[in-house]
Structure formats: C-alpha cells, structure tokens
Design an enzyme around this catalytic site. Structure first.
Site, PDB file in Angstrom:
ATOM      1  N   LYS A  35       0.927  -1.196  -0.019  1.00 19.69           N
ATOM      2  CA  LYS A  35       0.114  -0.034   0.024  1.00 19.69           C
ATOM      3  C   LYS A  35       0.881   1.275  -0.033  1.00 19.69           C
ATOM      4  CE  LYS A  35      -0.385  -0.097   5.023  1.00 19.69           C
ATOM      5  NZ  LYS A  35      -1.005  -1.060   6.155  1.00 19.69           N
ATOM      6  N   TYR A 265      17.629  30.034   9.222  1.00 18.83           N
ATOM      7  CA  TYR A 265      16.629  30.859  10.105  1.00 18.83           C
ATOM      8  C   TYR A 265      16.684  30.896  11.629  1.00 18.83           C
ATOM      9  CZ  TYR A 265      14.612  31.258   5.373  1.00 18.83           C
ATOM     10  OH  TYR A 265      14.401  31.421   4.084  1.00 18.83           O
TER      11      TYR A 265
HETATM   12  C1  LIG Z   1      -0.264  -2.173   6.646  1.00 23.06           C
HETATM   13  C2  LIG Z   1      -0.949  -3.303   7.139  1.00 23.06           C
HETATM   14  C3  LIG Z   1      -0.350  -4.610   7.259  1.00 23.06           C
HETATM   15  C4  LIG Z   1       1.252  -4.708   7.284  1.00 23.06           C
HETATM   16  O1  LIG Z   1       1.842  -4.071   8.403  1.00 23.06           O
HETATM   17  P1  LIG Z   1       3.432  -4.136   9.018  1.00 23.06           P
HETATM   18  O2  LIG Z   1       3.491  -3.651  10.116  1.00 23.06           O
HETATM   19  O3  LIG Z   1       3.847  -3.178   7.908  1.00 23.06           O
HETATM   20  O4  LIG Z   1       3.678  -5.858   8.558  1.00 23.06           O
HETATM   21  C5  LIG Z   1      -1.069  -5.748   7.215  1.00 23.06           C
HETATM   22  N1  LIG Z   1      -2.573  -5.705   7.391  1.00 23.06           N
HETATM   23  C6  LIG Z   1      -2.979  -4.419   7.477  1.00 23.06           C
HETATM   24  C7  LIG Z   1      -4.374  -4.652   7.425  1.00 23.06           C
HETATM   25  C8  LIG Z   1      -2.374  -3.247   7.030  1.00 23.06           C
HETATM   26  O5  LIG Z   1      -3.091  -2.061   7.117  1.00 23.06           O
END
Ligand SMILES: *Cc1c(COP(=O)(O)O)cnc(C)c1O
Length: 375
Positions: A35, A265
C-alpha cells in the site's frame, strides 16, 4: 511524486528479495503489503520483483490502488485492505479483479445488488478484533453467515483482522485475545461451510507470535528491511533483514562557520568552535521533516554529520568538521545521505525514524515520494 529536486531514492531490489525469502522460510504464504506506493518503494516495481519471487497475492490500501496495480500488469491476486469507498471502487472490484476487505453490512448489500448484473464476486471478510477501526465484530458472524447464505453470488474466500499490539513484548495476552476473537469468526464461517483462508499476522505478529501465522501473513515493514521489534528484548527475532531504501541529496556549498556565528533561519544553532558546514539540497519541501532541525544527522563519506540550525524548504546545513578531521574531502556536488550511505556512518531507518520522532514507516512513505532509482 515530487519532481522538482535533486534527491535520489535508491531502492536495492536484492534486499527486497532477501527479506521476502527470510519470511517465506518461516511461512510459505506471504502476502506482501504494498500500500501507499509500497511504503514509498514503488508499487509496480516492488510487485514485479516479488511476483517473480513467487508472491501470489499483494495487499494494497484503497481499491483504486489495486486498480493501478492491475493496470501495471500484475497478474497476482490483489487484496484491497481499505475496501470499496465509492462507485468507481465497486465497479473496479469486477473490472480489475480485486479482492476487497468487506467489514459492513451495507457493503455486503451493495455487492449483492451489483452481483445481479455483474456476476459473482470473491470477497475477504474483515473483522475487528481489537484495533477498533474497520470490520465486523466477531459477534456479528452469525448475521454475516446468514447474509452470505442468502446471497451466494457474494463469496467469502478469506477472513482477516489486524493486530494492534504485536510489536510490544509483555502484551502477549492482548495478541492472544485478538487471536481468540479472530478464531471465533473463522470458526463461525467454517461451521457454516465457508472454507475461508485465515489471514491475521502483520510483520510483528509473524515474527513474535507463532499462533497468529494461520494460512497467510500480510507483511509490509519487514519486507522493506525494518524490524518492528527493534529496541525491544525481542529484537533478535527480526535480525538479518536488509533495508531496501537509501536516500541522498547533493551538497551545494561547503563553508566555514566561525565560533559565535549562527546559521539558518533564527540562528537556532550558534557554532561553539570554528567549524565547517555543508549546505545540502534537501528540505521539508522534499518531505525531509523540519522536526529534524538541530536533531538529525546526514552521512557524508561514511561520517555522521549533525544537522545544524533549522531544516529549510530545500536546504539543510550539516556540520562536517569531524568528517574533514577524519580525512574526508567534502566538495559541492558530493552526496550527503539522508538515509543509508556508506559505513561506518550508515543511517538505519530506525535511526532516522528516532530523530524524526516517528516510526520507520513514516520516513519511508514520505521520502519515497522523491525521484527513485532501482539497483
Ligand atoms: C499495513 C498493514 C499490514 C502490514 O503491516 P506491517 O506492520 O507493515 O507488516 C497488514 N495488514 C493491514 C490491514 C495493514 O493495514
């Protein structure tokens, strides 16, 4: 994507392959979670590499990400963890062959309705066992079963849930409780004749909690080379992973900073001794957080060089006095590493996340929006 800078995000595909193999040695059915542009590593590129390694399912967030992945040529099963949101998403489930998490009755009703015209559809049922974001309660499983029996065109092939505390030693009881609630849901479905794939674990769950590995595991951060148990007594369980992302930016100028002179800054850093600073062409407009001001480090020629003064929009100053003292030559055009870089000053994702005041996921997603190259 950010296209106005000179930053280079380098993704080492061999490290992704290595990490994937580390996990498939533990459990053969790994669902890479890609994702948010594969946590900044590149949706299509990461999928291509891991599909060639044998991954048969990928997890993305929105259905629109799944459609993008399908259009990139991915032939594997694609799981949309956030489920359908709008009309276009519902249409995509059929047109792009997407398996979506479904966690509400109104979603089931909509799917049953659409299935009358579009044909049957496989779905993944999402249960909330303790994260308290999305999904049916396991107590609703009887109602879900009843609905599915009445609407055979909506076909559940997976049951899933997500762990809230798998990365915290001492919280085994919380994980076990989520595990039991999940099994209640899975058992309810199986008892009704729905032979679903049980999918619960994330990276931390896969590493630290054998009981939650079930039929398949959704792994994100570990594949990119980070150990979610870093800094805990269980750290050794995630040893041997290799970070896949490195980030560099060019040095624009090297200059003296005399004792008593302030820089950037607000002059929030004033040199205690005569020193030499390098001005690096990266700043908060490149998603390099301003919270790193006077806190973070960059790696120049293998030497850790502290950020001095405020991170600006497209520039950051680092003190390279020590690097020069150790014999490094630092010139405009040289690379400064925001992440990774040569030893011994290699900046790990955990180091960067610590200075950033965050977890490794965030610098990956943000810095990964910069121009990428693959090695
Ligand atoms: C992002 C996600 C994962 C993966 O999690 P990690 O900690 O990166 O392994 C698994 N399941 C769902 C529903 C997620 O949103």
């Amino acid at each position: 994507m950010i296209d106005y800078n000179k930053i280079r995000v380098r993704v080492t595909l061999d490290n992704l392959r290595h990490n994937y193999r580390v996990f498939t040695a533990v459990h053969p059915h790994v669902i890479p979670v890609i994702k948010s542009d594969a946590y900044g590593h590149g949706l299509a590129e990461v999928a291509r590499v891991l599909e060639a390694e044998g991954a048969d399912t990928f997890g993305v967030g929105f259905v629109s990400e799944a459609a993008d992945l399908r259009r990139s040529g991915c032939k594997a099963r694609i799981l949309a963890l956030l489920g359908p949101v709008d009309d276009a998403d519902y249409a995509s489930l059929w047109s792009h062959d997407v398996l979506a998490f479904i966690g509400r009755f109104d979603q089931l009703e909509r799917l049953a309705e659409e299935a009358q015209g579009r044909g049957p559809l496989d779905i993944a049922l999402k249960f909330d066992t303790g994260m308290r974001r999305l999904g049916f309660s396991p107590d609703q499983v009887d109602g879900v079963v009843k609905f599915l029996k009445a609407h055979p065109a909506v076909r559940p092939v997976m049951a899933s849930s997500h762990l809230a505390r798998a990365d915290e030693p001492g919280r085994e009881a919380d994980v076990a409780l989520q595990g039991r609630r999940f099994e209640q849901a899975v058992d309810g479905l199986k008892a009704a004749g729905f032979d679903v794939e049980a999918c619960l674990a994330n990276t931390a769950g896969a590493l630290a909690h054998e009981a939650v590995r079930h039929d398949s595991m959704r792994l994100g951060i570990g594949l990119y080379g980070c150990n979610p148990l870093h800094g805990t007594p269980l750290e050794r369980l995630g040893a041997g992973l290799r970070p896949a992302m490195e980030v560099s930016a060019p040095i624009l100028q090297v200059r003296e900073l005399k004792a008593g002179e302030g820089i950037s800054y607000g002059w929030t850093h004033v040199a205690e001794h005569d020193s030499v600073v390098a001005i690096v062409g990266a700043g908060y407009a490149d998603a390099y957080s301003r919270t790193l001001s006077n806190k973070g480090f960059m790696n120049v020629k293998g030497r850790l060089s502290p950020i001095v003064g405020r991170v600006c929009m497209q520039m950051t100053a680092i003190d390279v006095t020590d690097a020069l003292g150790q014999g490094a030559v630092v010139r405009p055009g040289d690379e400064a590493w925001l992440l990774g870089g040569p030893a011994p000053g290699t900046i790990s994702p955990e180091d960067l996340a610590g200075w950033w005041g965050s977890i490794t996921y965030e610098p990956f997603c943000l810095l990964g929006m910069n121009p990428r190259e693959y090695v």
